[in-house]
Design an enzyme around this catalytic site. Structure first.
Site, PDB file in Angstrom:
ATOM      1  N   TYR A  50     -11.589  96.165 -38.594  1.00  0.00           N
ATOM      2  CA  TYR A  50     -10.859  96.111 -39.916  1.00  0.00           C
ATOM      3  C   TYR A  50     -12.106  94.631 -40.247  1.00  0.00           C
ATOM      4  CZ  TYR A  50      -8.830 100.735 -38.773  1.00  0.00           C
ATOM      5  OH  TYR A  50      -8.387 101.913 -37.882  1.00  0.00           O
ATOM      6  N   GLU A  51     -13.282  95.489 -41.160  1.00  0.00           N
ATOM      7  CA  GLU A  51     -13.556  94.200 -42.183  1.00  0.00           C
ATOM      8  C   GLU A  51     -13.226  94.018 -43.153  1.00  0.00           C
ATOM      9  OE1 GLU A  51     -16.929  96.502 -43.936  1.00  0.00           O
ATOM     10  OE2 GLU A  51     -15.938  97.742 -45.593  1.00  0.00           O
ATOM     11  N   SER A  52     -11.862  94.260 -43.281  1.00  0.00           N
ATOM     12  CA  SER A  52     -10.699  92.915 -43.870  1.00  0.00           C
ATOM     13  C   SER A  52     -10.389  92.337 -43.015  1.00  0.00           C
ATOM     14  CB  SER A  52      -9.685  93.531 -44.716  1.00  0.00           C
ATOM     15  OG  SER A  52      -9.220  94.873 -43.630  1.00  0.00           O
ATOM     16  N   GLY A  53     -10.881  91.411 -42.336  1.00  0.00           N
ATOM     17  CA  GLY A  53     -10.462  90.505 -41.158  1.00  0.00           C
ATOM     18  C   GLY A  53      -9.392  90.818 -40.533  1.00  0.00           C
TER      19      GLY A  53
ATOM     20  N   HIS B 104     -21.706  93.614 -48.093  1.00  0.00           N
ATOM     21  CA  HIS B 104     -20.735  93.386 -48.231  1.00  0.00           C
ATOM     22  C   HIS B 104     -21.012  91.909 -47.345  1.00  0.00           C
ATOM     23  CE1 HIS B 104     -18.050  95.920 -49.314  1.00  0.00           C
ATOM     24  NE2 HIS B 104     -17.861  97.104 -48.115  1.00  0.00           N
TER      25      HIS B 104
END
Lengths: 256, 286
Positions: A50-53, B104
């Site tokens: 997920y792009e939150s890392g 982003h």
């Protein structure tokens, strides 16, 4: 035949397209449901990012946001957001990227920015987020979207992220080396790009759906592949796992 | 050099009308208490930078604090629209809002370039889409070694970065755990900073050799605000209030109900209210 909803068929068809050794960049909503369904059924080894890392995460319930604590708690490791976009996405380490949008055109370009003109929008949508670079950096893209005349449009109001641009070799001519959208999974059918024109073409129709229905819910003349399959109905196991996942998720989100 | 202080003093000293500020926290550790303090102090004409405007900027936009928004994804995650953000862009309420819109990847790169003291960020992106047509700051540069065309945007260099973290020690060394977002980069890229923390401790706890720590000499103001990220979350302290994020959709949909909520919960309250929100929510979630 099992009783199921068109959105369940969509999620299940998307889950089936994923393989055990895939490395996926997952978005919130339908993509997250599909990826976790795949992980809980035929693809236990799948890597979800997920792009939150959060790398290689295994959430018990679906996250409401892209950075819920559940994702971090169950991840192999969590990296910063700049590292996520630079080393992992831009670095070409992700095989499948999932995208959706408010509008799609026949070459699978997507709009998640505005309905109407950019400077005076009728509806201001959230915007691109990670999509512009996910669309060009993942080896291939799967799109999940429910069909309708307002979302499957002849001309996008805004191109947030590219698919096959204007068809043919137009994507490659921009210097993009990845495949782009190889699958479009809807509540009615599965689409794939034509090998020559790159126009999205219906390759499999979900059980009980007609060609007319697909056309009625698409804003351009639909092309059907020479051989069109029927999507296998959801199995009892697929439905059970998906429904349990949603029930667990709803309970968790209501409590917190 | 870090100064341990009160929230009202930290914000009054660090944030002036017309400043460019960045409240960061990627879903996790969003500095809600600090946002409320800026609104209470009536700051105006701010340029707000943030990857995901979230509820904090929805509130600041609706209360008329913002002149400009620099962002990459303006929704209520998993819920839908940010209604105050939409009302400002679609109808100019409470006044016109200038926007500078990115992806982003661009925003993350711009913070990193700011932290690294570079004038611009360079990355592979913005190919083929329409964002470069509506954002004049998106340019292209050619790699001098390979000839590849890459995207370039200016580095983020905010006047003030505002973040929330789990802990600081009494010298003001700040430790962050969990989803890290771009907080470290935002602080290092900014001239001034305000860091609210769950607690200030005598000594930072036992940690990994590679723990994320902002040394005290990189941090401006440190303030203990327990619960200060609520309804966002603080890993190890309290979970995200997904139910509040859903409620916000109803509260913010209407201008009057938004104002009523802001008066009761922001204008008439202080940062000490947050400890109770987080405590109650944690108890309910367990």
């Amino acid at each position: 035949m099992a009783d199921y909803k068109p959105t369940e068929m969509m999620t299940i068809a998307a889950a089936r397209s994923l393989k055990n050794d895939d490395i996926c960049f997952v978005g919130i909503g339908q993509p997250s449901a599909a990826c976790n369904l795949a992980r809980l059924t035929h693809a236990p080894g799948i890597t979800l990012i997920y792009e939150s890392g959060t790398l290689a995460t295994k959430p018990t319930v679906l996250p409401l946001s892209i950075g819920d604590g559940e994702l971090c708690d169950t991840a192999l490791t969590t990296v910063s957001v700049p590292e996520m976009f630079r080393y992992w996405l831009q670095g070409g380490r992700i095989k499948v990227g999932f995208l959706g949008g408010a509008q799609i055109d026949k070459f699978a370009n997507l709009n998640t920015t505005v309905v109407g003109p950019y400077d005076k929008p009728k509806v201001r949508l959230p915007g691109g987020g990670g999509a512009p670079e996910i669309a060009i950096s993942c080896s291939e893209i799967f799109i999940i979207m429910a069909q309708g005349k307002r979302s499957f449009v002849d001309k996008l109001d805004f191109v947030t992220s590219i698919g096959h641009v204007s068809g043919g070799d137009s994507r490659a001519k921009l210097g993009v080396k990845t495949k782009g959208p190889t699958k479009l999974i809807t509540d009615l059918a599965i689409w794939a790009p034509d090998p020559e024109t790159r126009e999205m073409t219906v390759v499999s129709i979900h059980p009980g759906v007609t060609r007319e229905q697909i056309q009625e819910n698409t804003g351009w003349p639909v092309k059907f592949a020479a051989t069109v399959d029927e999507t296998p109905v959801p199995t009892a196991q697929e439905l059970e796992v998906l429904r349990e996942l949603h029930a667990r998720t709803n309970r968790a989100h209501a409590a917190a | 050099m870090a100064r341990i202080t009160k929230l009202s003093e930290a914000i009054a000293g660090a944030v002036q009308d017309g400043d460019t500020i960045a409240l960061e926290g990627f879903t996790h550790l969003i500095p809600h208490a600090a946002c409320h303090e800026i609104i209470r102090q009536g700051r105006k004409n701010l340029t707000l930078i943030r990857m995901t405007p979230d509820l904090v900027y929805d509130q600041m936009i609706g209360m008329g604090c913002a002149a400009k928004l620099v962002f990459s994804w303006g929704g209520n995650p998993g819920v839908g629209s940010l209604h105050r953000f939409r009302d400002a862009i679609e109808n100019g309420w409470p006044h016109r809002l200038e926007i500078e819109e990115h992806s982003h990847a661009a925003m993350a790169n711009a913070y990193e370039a700011g932290a690294a003291g570079l004038p611009c960020a360079i990355f592979r992106g913005y190919i083929g889409g329409d964002l470069p047509k509506v954002n004049a700051k998106i340019k292209r540069v050619t790699c001098p070694f390979t000839g590849e065309e890459l995207a370039a945007i200016p580095a983020h260099r905010p006047d003030v970065a505002i973040i929330h973290a789990q802990r600081a020690d009494r010298a003001g060394n700040v430790m962050i755990e969990g989803v890290l977002g771009v907080q470290k980069e935002a602080v290092l890229a900014s001239k001034r900073s305000v860091v609210t923390v769950e607690e200030i401790v005598d000594e930072l706890p036992e940690r990994s050799l590679n723990a994320v720590v902002l040394p005290h000499w990189t941090v401006g103001n440190v303030v203990a605000v327990p619960g200060g990220a609520f309804p966002s979350y603080a890993q190890g302290y309290y979970p995200r209030s997904n139910s509040f994020y859903k409620q916000w959709d109803e509260i913010a949909k209407d201008r009057d109900s938004f104002h009523a909520w802001m008066k009761t919960n922001v204008l008439d309250k202080g940062p000490e209210a947050f400890a109770q929100y987080a405590r109650k929510h944690k108890a309910a979630a367990e």
